[in-house]
Design a protein around this motif. Structure first.
Motif, PDB file in Angstrom:
ATOM      1  N   LEU A  40       1.086   5.519  -4.332  1.00  0.00           N
ATOM      2  CA  LEU A  40       1.965   4.848  -3.398  1.00  0.00           C
ATOM      3  C   LEU A  40       1.204   3.809  -2.572  1.00  0.00           C
ATOM      4  O   LEU A  40       0.111   4.088  -2.062  1.00  0.00           O
ATOM      5  N   GLY A  41       1.783   2.630  -2.459  1.00  0.00           N
ATOM      6  CA  GLY A  41       1.250   1.609  -1.561  1.00  0.00           C
ATOM      7  C   GLY A  41      -0.036   0.962  -1.995  1.00  0.00           C
ATOM      8  O   GLY A  41      -0.652   0.246  -1.199  1.00  0.00           O
ATOM      9  N   LYS A  42      -0.461   1.134  -3.248  1.00  0.00           N
ATOM     10  CA  LYS A  42      -1.775   0.642  -3.639  1.00  0.00           C
ATOM     11  C   LYS A  42      -1.740  -0.738  -4.302  1.00  0.00           C
ATOM     12  O   LYS A  42      -2.739  -1.163  -4.874  1.00  0.00           O
ATOM     13  N   GLU A  43      -0.622  -1.441  -4.219  1.00  0.00           N
ATOM     14  CA  GLU A  43      -0.573  -2.800  -4.751  1.00  0.00           C
ATOM     15  C   GLU A  43      -0.668  -3.792  -3.593  1.00  0.00           C
ATOM     16  O   GLU A  43      -1.601  -3.726  -2.810  1.00  0.00           O
ATOM     17  N   ALA A  44       0.295  -4.692  -3.460  1.00  0.00           N
ATOM     18  CA  ALA A  44       0.211  -5.746  -2.444  1.00  0.00           C
ATOM     19  C   ALA A  44       0.138  -5.180  -1.025  1.00  0.00           C
ATOM     20  O   ALA A  44      -0.543  -5.725  -0.158  1.00  0.00           O
ATOM     21  N   SER A  45       0.830  -4.066  -0.776  1.00  0.00           N
ATOM     22  CA  SER A  45       0.859  -3.498   0.575  1.00  0.00           C
ATOM     23  C   SER A  45      -0.527  -3.106   1.052  1.00  0.00           C
ATOM     24  O   SER A  45      -0.886  -3.294   2.215  1.00  0.00           O
ATOM     25  N   TRP A  46      -1.325  -2.531   0.137  1.00  0.00           N
ATOM     26  CA  TRP A  46      -2.679  -2.095   0.486  1.00  0.00           C
ATOM     27  C   TRP A  46      -3.593  -3.295   0.685  1.00  0.00           C
ATOM     28  O   TRP A  46      -4.523  -3.258   1.484  1.00  0.00           O
ATOM     29  N   ALA A  47      -3.308  -4.363  -0.041  1.00  0.00           N
ATOM     30  CA  ALA A  47      -4.218  -5.506  -0.058  1.00  0.00           C
ATOM     31  C   ALA A  47      -4.036  -6.440   1.134  1.00  0.00           C
ATOM     32  O   ALA A  47      -4.838  -7.342   1.332  1.00  0.00           O
ATOM     33  N   GLY A  48      -2.985  -6.270   1.908  1.00  0.00           N
ATOM     34  CA  GLY A  48      -2.720  -7.186   3.018  1.00  0.00           C
ATOM     35  C   GLY A  48      -3.566  -6.890   4.239  1.00  0.00           C
ATOM     36  O   GLY A  48      -4.338  -5.925   4.287  1.00  0.00           O
ATOM     37  N   ALA A  49      -3.391  -7.724   5.260  1.00  0.00           N
ATOM     38  CA  ALA A  49      -4.198  -7.601   6.470  1.00  0.00           C
ATOM     39  C   ALA A  49      -3.441  -6.966   7.632  1.00  0.00           C
ATOM     40  O   ALA A  49      -4.038  -6.630   8.646  1.00  0.00           O
ATOM     41  N   ASN A 157      -2.915  -1.216   7.587  1.00  0.00           N
ATOM     42  CA  ASN A 157      -2.065  -0.986   6.416  1.00  0.00           C
ATOM     43  C   ASN A 157      -2.155   0.431   5.850  1.00  0.00           C
ATOM     44  O   ASN A 157      -1.123   1.082   5.650  1.00  0.00           O
ATOM     45  N   PRO A 158      -3.344   0.942   5.519  1.00  0.00           N
ATOM     46  CA  PRO A 158      -3.404   2.275   4.918  1.00  0.00           C
ATOM     47  C   PRO A 158      -2.800   3.357   5.816  1.00  0.00           C
ATOM     48  O   PRO A 158      -2.125   4.263   5.330  1.00  0.00           O
ATOM     49  N   ARG A 159      -3.029   3.243   7.120  1.00  0.00           N
ATOM     50  CA  ARG A 159      -2.481   4.243   8.037  1.00  0.00           C
ATOM     51  C   ARG A 159      -0.959   4.138   8.106  1.00  0.00           C
ATOM     52  O   ARG A 159      -0.253   5.155   8.149  1.00  0.00           O
ATOM     53  N   HIS A 160      -0.455   2.914   8.138  1.00  0.00           N
ATOM     54  CA  HIS A 160       0.991   2.718   8.208  1.00  0.00           C
ATOM     55  C   HIS A 160       1.668   3.262   6.954  1.00  0.00           C
ATOM     56  O   HIS A 160       2.703   3.947   7.033  1.00  0.00           O
ATOM     57  N   LEU A 161       1.095   2.992   5.800  1.00  0.00           N
ATOM     58  CA  LEU A 161       1.649   3.492   4.542  1.00  0.00           C
ATOM     59  C   LEU A 161       1.614   5.016   4.496  1.00  0.00           C
ATOM     60  O   LEU A 161       2.587   5.657   4.068  1.00  0.00           O
ATOM     61  N   LYS A 162       0.526   5.612   4.938  1.00  0.00           N
ATOM     62  CA  LYS A 162       0.429   7.076   4.958  1.00  0.00           C
ATOM     63  C   LYS A 162       1.459   7.672   5.903  1.00  0.00           C
ATOM     64  O   LYS A 162       2.094   8.696   5.599  1.00  0.00           O
ATOM     65  N   ALA A 163       1.649   7.018   7.060  1.00  0.00           N
ATOM     66  CA  ALA A 163       2.628   7.514   8.030  1.00  0.00           C
ATOM     67  C   ALA A 163       4.045   7.435   7.463  1.00  0.00           C
ATOM     68  O   ALA A 163       4.840   8.371   7.628  1.00  0.00           O
ATOM     69  N   LEU A 164       4.372   6.330   6.790  1.00  0.00           N
ATOM     70  CA  LEU A 164       5.708   6.193   6.205  1.00  0.00           C
ATOM     71  C   LEU A 164       5.943   7.264   5.142  1.00  0.00           C
ATOM     72  O   LEU A 164       7.013   7.896   5.105  1.00  0.00           O
ATOM     73  N   ALA A 165       4.972   7.470   4.262  1.00  0.00           N
ATOM     74  CA  ALA A 165       5.128   8.460   3.196  1.00  0.00           C
ATOM     75  C   ALA A 165       5.278   9.865   3.771  1.00  0.00           C
ATOM     76  O   ALA A 165       6.143  10.646   3.346  1.00  0.00           O
ATOM     77  N   ALA A 307      -8.312  -7.341  -4.378  1.00  0.00           N
ATOM     78  CA  ALA A 307      -7.238  -8.309  -4.599  1.00  0.00           C
ATOM     79  C   ALA A 307      -5.931  -7.561  -4.810  1.00  0.00           C
ATOM     80  O   ALA A 307      -5.916  -6.409  -5.244  1.00  0.00           O
ATOM     81  N   GLY A 308      -4.832  -8.227  -4.483  1.00  0.00           N
ATOM     82  CA  GLY A 308      -3.505  -7.672  -4.696  1.00  0.00           C
ATOM     83  C   GLY A 308      -2.571  -8.749  -5.217  1.00  0.00           C
ATOM     84  O   GLY A 308      -2.888  -9.947  -5.170  1.00  0.00           O
ATOM     85  N   LEU A 309      -1.420  -8.316  -5.708  1.00  0.00           N
ATOM     86  CA  LEU A 309      -0.432  -9.242  -6.271  1.00  0.00           C
ATOM     87  C   LEU A 309       0.809  -9.242  -5.399  1.00  0.00           C
ATOM     88  O   LEU A 309       1.571  -8.270  -5.371  1.00  0.00           O
ATOM     89  N   ARG A 310       0.999 -10.336  -4.687  1.00  0.00           N
ATOM     90  CA  ARG A 310       2.198 -10.467  -3.865  1.00  0.00           C
ATOM     91  C   ARG A 310       3.370 -10.881  -4.751  1.00  0.00           C
ATOM     92  O   ARG A 310       3.195 -11.681  -5.668  1.00  0.00           O
TER      93      ARG A 310
END
Length: 384
Positions: A40-49, A157-165, A307-310
């Motif tokens: 979960l969240g390991k594409e563009a979401s993880w790669a952002g700032a 980003n990683p913390r926000h994604l973990k919190a959402l999940a 790198a990520g793919l937006r």
């Protein structure tokens, strides 16, 4: 195909947009299932700032400004709610930003941006050269112009994604990382199930928020919804002690300081298909940018590159709304560089549509079958 389970809503794509949609639906008492082809969240979401642009304090005609403003309003509320539900601090803070220029062209572009900020009622201050150090002491002395925008914010980003999940699961949602969507079953103009390698998931509705992979998924249903991948590379520096307090932006690149002394340097933009390998040339360019903006970063260590793919779209606007010709299939993608920034407002709109409520923002400008424009869209007040 055997039935794996049943869900009120199947969300295809577990990035920040998909997880945000599932979070809102679960909070409304629905039972969403989130599928993702990998973690979960390991594409563009993880790669952002994690840059959160400020909203406007007055009504604005541009749809992107309305979407951005609503997300800016929701982020503090969401961050508090996520912390209550999960105990995870997503790192949201209103740190402010300094937008800078080194040459005459950059200065003119920045003046134009400031004009858009003024029209939206967004607070900013043009700094005098002798006053740069008051806001950000370690900026390069070669900077010609600097504007301070106090209401820009950031999240980790990683913390926000973990919190959402985590919040989604605690509210009754189910997460299935590593389980891709392989297709949809439809009957009578409605989706009745989502297919996976492990079985079908019967559902009341479905949302495709699969980023750059959305185009391929919807293409299997005969829909043409372009979501071309836009590669972006980032470098993480570690100065071990904080050297910056504010986000620093130069054109479409930035430094985002964390409280622990780390600094994110980003981001490139390249049409490279689905190639996510970091390159030496991009890494060198970002490191050179960081040192040019903040010379003391020459002593920082290079901790990581990635790198990520937006997901792109047919224009500069995301794709949000009903899928053409399918009553209960919805799309939420195409946010380019602003997926994390716009995810709360996007999730709210999609939840309104699924629950049969009137959206707080008119989604007509974001629909998948909107006509192609022959002229570029007006620029948003903030680059993402």
């Amino acid at each position: 195909m055997p039935e794996l389970e049943r869900a009120d809503v199947v969300v295809v794509g577990g990035g920040v947009v998909g997880l945000s949609i599932a979070f809102v639906l679960a909070a409304e008492g629905m039972r969403p299932v989130v599928l993702d082809r990998r973690e979960l969240g390991k594409e563009a979401s993880w790669a952002g700032a994690g840059i959160i642009a400020p909203g406007s304090d007055k009504p604005h005609p541009l749809p992107m400004a309305r979407l951005r403003t609503r997300s800016a309003e929701l982020y503090p509320e969401w961050s508090g709610r996520l912390r209550e539900l999960t105990g995870i601090d997503n790192g949201y803070r209103r740190c402010g930003a300094v937008d800078v220029a080194f040459d005459a062209k950059q200065e003119n572009d920045l003046k134009a941006a400031a004009g858009r900020w003024r029209s939206e009622g967004i607070a900013f201050e043009r700094l005098e050269p002798g006053d740069f150090a008051r806001v950000e002491p370690h900026l390069s002395p070669e900077i010609r112009v600097a504007y301070f925008v106090p209401d820009r914010a950031q999240v980790r980003n990683p913390r926000h994604l973990k919190a959402l999940a985590t919040a989604c699961e605690r509210l009754g949602g189910r997460l299935r990382p590593g389980v891709p969507c392989t297709g949809f079953e439809a009957s009578g103009g409605k989706v009745v199930a989502v297919r996976t390698p492990e079985g079908r998931i019967a559902c009341g509705s479905a949302v495709v928020s699969a980023g750059a992979w959305t185009e391929g998924l919807l293409g299997r249903m005969g829909m043409q919804v372009p979501t071309p991948p836009i590669k972006g590379e980032i470098v993480l520096l570690n100065s071990h002690v904080p050297v910056l307090r504010r986000i620093v932006e130069l054109e479409d690149r930035y430094l985002v300081p964390r409280d622990d002394g780390r600094v994110l340097v980003g981001a490139t933009e390249e049409a490279a298909g689905f190639d996510t390998r970091p390159t030496a040339s991009a890494t060198r360019g970002l490191i050179d940018l960081a040192i040019r903006l903040c010379p003391v970063l020459a002593d920082a260590s290079v901790e990581m590159t990635w790198a990520g793919l937006r997901p792109g779209s047919m224009d500069t606007r995301p794709i949000i709304g009903s899928a053409p010709g399918v009553e209960n299939l919805f799309i939420a993608t195409g946010h380019r560089r602003a997926g994390l920034q716009l995810s709360p407002s996007t999730a709210e709109l999609v939840a309104d549509l699924i629950l049969g409520r009137s959206p707080s923002i008119d989604v007509d400008d974001f629909r998948a079958d909107r006509p192609a424009s022959s002229s570029p869209a007006p620029p948003d007040a903030f680059r993402s």
